[in-house]
Enzyme design. Structure first.
Site, short mmCIF file in Angstrom:
data_model
loop_
_atom_site.label_atom_id
_atom_site.label_comp_id
_atom_site.label_asym_id
_atom_site.label_seq_id
_atom_site.Cartn_x
_atom_site.Cartn_y
_atom_site.Cartn_z
N ASP A 45 -2.71 -2.36 10.32
CA ASP A 45 -2.96 -1.78 9.02
C ASP A 45 -3.15 -2.94 8.51
O ASP A 45 -3.70 -3.19 7.08
CB ASP A 45 -1.63 -2.05 7.55
CG ASP A 45 -1.10 -0.02 8.00
OD1 ASP A 45 -1.90 0.81 8.79
OD2 ASP A 45 0.13 -0.31 7.96
N LYS A 71 1.15 -0.77 -0.15
CA LYS A 71 -0.20 0.01 -0.13
C LYS A 71 0.30 1.30 -0.12
O LYS A 71 1.78 1.45 0.51
CB LYS A 71 -0.51 -0.03 1.09
CG LYS A 71 -0.42 -0.03 2.67
CD LYS A 71 0.35 1.30 3.40
CE LYS A 71 0.70 1.53 4.82
NZ LYS A 71 1.12 2.25 5.30
#
Ligand code: C5P
Length: 300
Positions: A156, A17
């Site tokens: 995350d 990401k």
């Protein structure tokens, strides 16, 4: 996350990401920071392979993608242990604690996402491990069960479990609001020679007094106003990271002279990215940066 099963072997690709926006609001009593971030999945992947193994404990072996395999070493990367500290084995353990399952598995991680880079390779690997073993061991865990285990592993992890291409994440990062943004954004990314510890960067950050929302950036992206979006990129962790690691400051200066729409560090660093108007331009810039010994260069 895409997975393929052939008999007792399951393979799964785990994405990286980038944070296009990240503001830090307050340090909480539990030591984590309240934040608001826009995360997007990018097309840079590790691959995990799971195989049934009848032994006392699960095993992990790490292979540097593109490098030759050294059969005597379980990890070719000194900064990435293949022992119980690795988030993959911690995910296996958390899944077993949650379900009482006692089967074991042999895991091979083909590593491409750079470590300690702010690209959440470890969290993505952990999310993939939960999804893969839930499938392989037919545990029947619900999405909410996986989210609960994921949140315990790292801030995350739930972004990757959500399967969203992009999301505004809040709380300590584990509360996910999927958003639609164009899927064809092009990035050139440099992971400098050194990495950074997330905890250390957070220790140096000063939370904002006024809350900045990610929404204007999301709206600019949705409207296809990439130039406007570029002006709204933000990362509150960049300044503290630059004080700890001079490579990030050097990258900011280098990117300032490149024809990118906007640029910044991702997450807690140290990877640094430029948003490009198209993929061809991203490739051209990557080729130029590749010859400058700044670190590893990627296009995603
Ligand atoms: O959750 P994760 O394992 O990624 O966090 C690593 C460290 O980063 C935490 O131990 C904490 O010091 C810091 N952190 C934080 N606030 C967050 C996320 C992480 O302070 N929202």
């Amino acid at each position: 996350m895409r997975c393929w099963q052939h008999g007792p072997i399951l393979r799964i690709r785990t994405p990286a990401k980038l944070n296009l926006f990240l503001d830090i609001h307050a340090r909480r009593p539990d030591g984590f920071h309240e934040l608001e971030t826009l995360m997007v999945r990018v097309g840079l992947f590790d691959t995990l392979r799971f195989e049934e193994e009848d032994s006392e404990a699960s095993h992990l072996r790490i292979v540097d993608s593109g490098e030759r395999i050294d059969p005597l070493r379980s990890s070719p990367m000194p900064e990435l242990p293949a022992d119980g500290n690795n988030l993959i084995l911690r995910a296996v353990q958390a899944l077993q604690d949650f379900t009482g399952e006692n089967r074991t598995t042999r895991i091979t991680l083909e590593k491409k996402i750079p470590v300690a880079s702010g690209m959440a390779g470890g969290s993505s690997n952990a999310a993939a491990t939960l999804v893969a073993l839930n499938h392989l061991w037919q545990l029947g865990l619900s999405r909410d069960d996986l989210f609960e285990i994921g949140a315990g592993l790292g801030s995350d992890v739930n972004f990757f479990l959500s399967g969203a291409n992009a999301a505004v994440c809040r709380g300590r990062g584990e509360i996910i609001e999927p958003v639609a943004v164009p899927a064809d954004l092009s990035f050139v990314i440099v992971r400098p020679h050194t990495g950074l510890s997330t905890a250390e960067v957070f220790r140096h950050c000063r939370p904002s007094e006024t809350i900045r929302p990610a929404r204007p950036l999301v709206e600019a992206l949705q409207a296809g106003r990439i130039g406007r979006a570029g002006t709204l990129l933000f990362n509150a962790l960049q300044r503290p990271a630059e004080t700890i690691n001079p490579e990030i400051r050097a990258l900011r200066k280098r990117f300032a002279s490149l024809p990118v729409t906007a640029h910044q560090m991702t997450g807690s660093g140290t990877a640094y990215f430029g948003l490009c108007s198209n993929r061809k331009l991203a490739r051209r810039i990557a080729a130029r940066l590749n010859s400058e010994n700044l670190g590893r260069v990627f296009v995603a």
